[in-house]
Design an enzyme around this catalytic site. Structure first.
Site, short mmCIF file in Angstrom:
data_model
loop_
_atom_site.label_atom_id
_atom_site.label_comp_id
_atom_site.label_asym_id
_atom_site.label_seq_id
_atom_site.Cartn_x
_atom_site.Cartn_y
_atom_site.Cartn_z
N GLU A 171 6.61 8.40 -2.24
CA GLU A 171 5.05 7.85 -1.89
C GLU A 171 4.23 8.85 -1.83
O GLU A 171 4.48 10.07 -1.31
CB GLU A 171 5.16 7.19 -0.90
CG GLU A 171 5.43 7.49 0.66
CD GLU A 171 5.36 6.75 1.77
OE1 GLU A 171 4.16 5.84 1.73
OE2 GLU A 171 6.28 6.67 2.57
N HIS A 174 -1.91 1.78 6.01
CA HIS A 174 -1.94 1.18 7.74
C HIS A 174 -3.28 0.59 7.96
O HIS A 174 -3.67 0.36 9.29
CB HIS A 174 -1.62 2.50 8.54
CG HIS A 174 -0.27 3.19 8.12
ND1 HIS A 174 0.52 3.76 9.13
CD2 HIS A 174 0.42 2.92 7.08
CE1 HIS A 174 1.49 4.05 8.62
NE2 HIS A 174 1.40 3.57 7.33
N GLU A 198 11.43 3.44 7.38
CA GLU A 198 10.51 4.63 6.95
C GLU A 198 9.37 4.68 8.14
O GLU A 198 8.93 5.64 8.50
CB GLU A 198 9.89 4.72 5.45
CG GLU A 198 9.54 5.96 5.31
CD GLU A 198 7.74 6.09 5.59
OE1 GLU A 198 7.27 7.18 5.70
OE2 GLU A 198 7.12 4.99 6.10
N GLU A 199 8.81 3.73 8.42
CA GLU A 199 7.42 3.56 9.00
C GLU A 199 7.73 3.73 10.61
O GLU A 199 6.74 4.13 11.31
CB GLU A 199 6.78 2.30 9.02
CG GLU A 199 6.49 1.80 7.57
CD GLU A 199 5.24 2.66 7.18
OE1 GLU A 199 4.84 3.46 7.82
OE2 GLU A 199 4.52 2.07 6.11
N HIS A 253 10.24 2.86 0.34
CA HIS A 253 10.72 2.24 1.53
C HIS A 253 10.10 0.73 1.74
O HIS A 253 9.37 0.30 0.83
CB HIS A 253 10.12 2.77 2.89
CG HIS A 253 8.63 3.02 3.05
ND1 HIS A 253 8.11 1.87 3.56
CD2 HIS A 253 7.98 4.06 2.63
CE1 HIS A 253 6.71 2.29 3.59
NE2 HIS A 253 6.48 3.47 3.12
N ASP A 284 1.23 0.74 0.46
CA ASP A 284 2.10 1.36 1.24
C ASP A 284 3.42 0.62 1.45
O ASP A 284 3.40 -0.04 2.35
CB ASP A 284 1.64 2.11 2.33
CG ASP A 284 2.50 2.76 3.29
OD1 ASP A 284 3.34 3.27 2.94
OD2 ASP A 284 2.30 2.95 4.69
N ASP A 294 10.11 -1.35 4.50
CA ASP A 294 9.42 -1.76 5.65
C ASP A 294 7.88 -1.69 5.49
O ASP A 294 7.39 -0.66 4.75
CB ASP A 294 10.05 -1.08 6.63
CG ASP A 294 9.86 0.45 6.93
OD1 ASP A 294 9.91 0.93 5.82
OD2 ASP A 294 9.86 0.87 7.92
C1 LIG Z 1 6.75 10.53 11.98
S1 LIG Z 1 7.44 9.07 11.46
C2 LIG Z 1 6.47 8.04 10.92
C3 LIG Z 1 6.00 8.04 9.71
C4 LIG Z 1 4.66 7.71 9.37
N1 LIG Z 1 4.22 7.80 7.93
C5 LIG Z 1 3.08 7.63 7.43
C6 LIG Z 1 2.90 7.81 6.05
O1 LIG Z 1 2.27 7.06 8.13
C7 LIG Z 1 3.70 8.93 10.07
O2 LIG Z 1 3.64 10.08 9.45
O3 LIG Z 1 3.19 8.73 11.17
ZN LIG Z 2 4.93 4.77 3.44
ZN LIG Z 3 3.29 3.95 6.08
#
Ligand SMILES: CSCC[C@H](NC(C)=O)C(=O)O
Ligand SMILES: [Zn+2]
Ligand SMILES: [Zn+2]
Length: 408
Positions: A175, A373, A147-148, A80, A113, A82
């Protein structure tokens, strides 16, 4: 060894740092900047570049290296574009400067990430092409937006498009996570995100009185039931050292909303929960459980989903599976120790697996703390460069998997 001046920096590292400087931070990612960068990579690598706009402003960029036997299903390398927001004041360096310190650590949002992986794919393909290799299977690299924030304007729509079908993906990589030990983690499934808002309604009134049947009392009951479930799952995880985090269901209370004044009992209150449902859970039964927690709390308690994924899949990881055999075999040849796990959070792999394509989550970063993150997300340049070597071997193995039964 890795602390060279800029004039002697490895060109793959320079490219990685260039990509990191494109600010694709949610909620206003510079997708245009990322696409221009990727188009230039395609031009330099001599690869075709397709752009598929799944929603206005949301483009999937696909770079393709055709195989010698294009009738075989292809290898899909997904990443991804973003990245998540930052708390700038907590960073030692500007998160979009891609600062490299004297030890070789590159600080940037997206360093783990997952802009590292995007460049590692590109650099592995560049190396293989420049060495004159050709493989039977086509390799597609997909660079996706959104994606994020759930992938709803990215991979979720893309897998339903004819352009995706036309890629004829037989196997995908996406990933994973860093691993602080010498081993590498590989993810064969993931938990399903269920974001649930529970809303409770009840009698309002003056806050000096003992009002019965208030929204808060009932919400408190639901919260207690859900936190008791949380405790049970945590105990189950702690009691069994063979279980990893992704194998149990987690939940956190992440938002409480309602109320207007200290002395007014509110008629409505809500609590938001982030559930991560383990892939072996009976989802229908689990939804019924949510329903009963709300019903048991009293009249006027309802729930709604802000996110609900219900089609978890497991990618086979036994040695009889040809994709796993190719992946793990190449890792074995490189003396890499693999730790297969269920991804605790959500990635775009869930959409890829749900349409029947086996996918593994793998970001080759060992001896690296998990900083996705987090403040000061960083990656050592040596770990990044080893990742390029690793993908070079993995792609050779995966793109050479002979025709499987039923494939032509
Ligand atoms: C549910 S959509 C958001 C996606 C986010 N992915 C990661 C890897 O942090 C998460 O799991 O919160
Ligand atoms: Zn990611
Ligand atoms: Zn992420």
């Amino acid at each position: 060894m890795t602390t060279k001046g800029p004039e002697s920096e490895h060109p793959s590292v320079t490219l990685f740092r260039q990509y990191l400087r494109i600010c694709t931070m949610q909620p206003n990612p510079d997708y245009g900047g990322a696409i221009t960068f990727l188009e230039e990579r395609a031009r330099q690598l001599g690869l075709s570049c397709q752009k598929i706009e799944v929603v206005p402003g949301y483009v999937i960029t696909v770079l393709t290296w055709p195989g010698t036997n294009p009738s075989l299903p292809s290898i899909l390398l997904n990443s991804h574009t973003d990245v998540v927001p930052v708390f700038k004041e907590h960073w030692h360096h500007d998160p979009f400067e891609a600062f490299k310190d004297s030890e070789g650590y590159i600080y940037a949002r997206g360093a783990q990430d997952m802009k590292s992986v995007s460049i590692q794919y590109l650099e592995a393909v560049r190396r293989l092409k420049s060495e004159g290799h050709r493989f039977p299977r086509t390799i597609h690299m997909t660079f996706v937006p959104d994606e994020e924030v759930g992938g709803h304007k990215g991979m979720e729509l893309f897998v339903k498009r004819p352009e995706f079908q036309a890629l004829r993906a037989g196997f995908a990589l996406d990933e994973g996570l860093a691993n602080p030990t010498d081993a590498f983690t590989v993810f064969y499934s993931e938990r399903s995100p269920w974001w649930v808002r529970v809303t409770s309604t009840g009698k309002p009134g003056h806050a000096s009185r003992f009002i019965e049947d208030t929204a808060v009392e009932k919400l408190h009951k639901v919260i207690s039931s859900i936190l008791a479930f949380r405790e049970k799952e945590m105990q189950r995880l702690q009691a069994n050292p063979r279980l990893k985090e992704g194998a149990v269901t987690s939940v956190n209370l992440t938002k409480l909303e309602g109320g207007v004044a200290f002395n007014v009992v509110p008629a409505t209150m809500s609590a938001s929960f982030d559930f991560r449902v383990a892939p072996d859970v009976d989802m229908k039964a689990f939804e019924k459980q949510l329903q009963s927690w709300c019903q048991e709390a009293g009249e006027g308690v309802t729930f709604e989903f802000a996110q609900k994924f219900t089609e978890p899949r497991m990618t086979p990881i036994d040695d009889t599976d040809p994709w796993w055999a190719a992946f793990s075999g190449a890792c074995k040849e490189m003396n890499l120790t693999l730790e297969p796990e269920i991804f605790p959070a959500a990635t775009d792999s869930r959409y890829i697996r749900a349409v029947g394509i086996p996918a593994l989550g793998f970001s080759p970063m060992n001896r690296t703390p998990v900083l996705l993150h987090d403040h000061n997300e960083r990656l050592h340049e040596a770990v990044f460069l080893r990742g390029v070597d690793i993908y070079t071997r993995l792609l050779s193995a995966l793109a050479s998997v002979p025709a499987l039964p039923g494939e032509s």
